[in-house]
Design a protein around this motif. Structure first.
Motif, PDB file in Angstrom:
ATOM      1  N   LYS A   1       0.833  -1.205   0.000  1.00  0.00           N
ATOM      2  CA  LYS A   1       0.000   0.000   0.000  1.00  0.00           C
ATOM      3  C   LYS A   1       0.866   1.253   0.000  1.00  0.00           C
ATOM      4  CE  LYS A   1      -3.912  -2.136   2.337  1.00  0.00           C
ATOM      5  NZ  LYS A   1      -4.872  -2.062   3.474  1.00  0.00           N
TER       6      LYS A   1
ATOM      7  N   GLU B   1       0.503   5.688   0.300  1.00  0.00           N
ATOM      8  CA  GLU B   1      -0.298   6.878   0.523  1.00  0.00           C
ATOM      9  C   GLU B   1       0.600   8.101   0.509  1.00  0.00           C
ATOM     10  OE1 GLU B   1      -2.234   6.943   4.320  1.00  0.00           O
ATOM     11  OE2 GLU B   1      -3.187   8.882   3.965  1.00  0.00           O
TER      12      GLU B   1
ATOM     13  N   ASN C   1       0.563  12.355   1.354  1.00  0.00           N
ATOM     14  CA  ASN C   1      -0.204  13.445   1.957  1.00  0.00           C
ATOM     15  C   ASN C   1       0.266  14.800   1.441  1.00  0.00           C
ATOM     16  OD1 ASN C   1       2.214  13.792   3.245  1.00  0.00           O
ATOM     17  ND2 ASN C   1       1.473  13.329   5.298  1.00  0.00           N
TER      18      ASN C   1
ATOM     19  N   HIS D   1      -3.818   7.638  -2.920  1.00  0.00           N
ATOM     20  CA  HIS D   1      -3.424   6.242  -2.703  1.00  0.00           C
ATOM     21  C   HIS D   1      -3.165   5.530  -4.022  1.00  0.00           C
ATOM     22  CE1 HIS D   1      -5.599   7.264   1.010  1.00  0.00           C
ATOM     23  NE2 HIS D   1      -4.814   6.373   1.595  1.00  0.00           N
TER      24      HIS D   1
END
Lengths: 117, 112
Positions: A22, A24, A26, A73
């Motif tokens: 995964k 991600e 920001n 994501h």
């Protein structure tokens, strides 16, 4: 706060298994990438997504499938893992637009070390 | 076909001296060049960049030079410090594609 974060950092799994990494970011960036660093330490692009849309798809086996549920994501799914898939996988992101040259800088995550046994 | 090449796999310099890392590219469509620094077990960290319309960019101890006619760029680190010891990757991007292409990397060792 980590700008580009990916999990897991280390993954050991058996041949034939299916696994996911995964990622991600920001940073509010528009584009996300997956890169692979092979045993010879070359960093090669695999995929890129822009606002959930696939933009770059290098000659990667179909067993690798990126999925972008939203702009922040980009996950990497790998089916039927093979020994040769052992590598370090890096997620990255890019703003695309920004003042001066800032839109062209790509920021990387810490990497995910995948070992297939 | 490697579009970005770093022909020196390693470089060793003495602390306080200048480190010069070189990079060559073949694709004239590249319009932006970056240098990344990488420590073991970490991701590449952005160091400095240069647009193809410039020939020099400076940031503290780090300066990148671009020679478009020779399709060559270099990273100068002055003065070199032991903490600079890492693998340095040259990379190039064609903004329209957003595809960042890396060189093979050069391992820099700065000796105290």
């Amino acid at each position: 706060d980590t700008a580009v974060s990916q999990t897991p950092k280390y993954l050991v799994t058996q041949m034939g298994n299916d696994k996911s990494i995964k990622c991600e970011q920001n940073l509010g960036h528009d584009t996300m990438y997956w890169y692979k660093q092979d045993s010879k330490k070359f960093l090669k692009i695999m995929f890129s997504y822009n606002n959930k849309e696939l933009i770059i798809n290098e000659t990667v086996p179909n067993r690798f499938s990126p999925k972008s549920p939203d702009k922040a994501h980009l996950n990497l799914h790998i089916n039927s893992l093979e020994l040769g898939d052992s590598a370090v996988y890096f997620c990255a992101s890019r703003q695309d637009q920004g003042p001066g040259d800032s839109g062209n800088t790509i920021y990387f995550g810490e990497g995910s070390w995948l070992t297939v046994v | 076909d490697q579009q970005v090449k770093q022909n020196s796999p390693s470089l060793s310099v003495q602390e306080g001296r200048i480190s010069i890392l070189n990079c060559d590219y073949t694709n004239s469509m590249f319009d932006y060049f970056l240098w990344y620094k990488k420590y073991p077990a970490e991701g590449p960290t952005f160091l400095i960049s240069i647009s193809s319309i410039k020939d020099k960019n400076e940031d503290g101890r780090f300066t990148v030079f671009l020679n478009k006619s020779a399709k060559h760029l270099s990273l100068h680190i002055v003065p070199s410090q032991p903490g600079d010891s890492a693998v340095y990757f040259c990379a190039a991007i064609w903004s329209n594609t957003g595809k960042l292409i890396f060189g093979q990397g050069t391992t820099l060792q700065v000796k105290p």
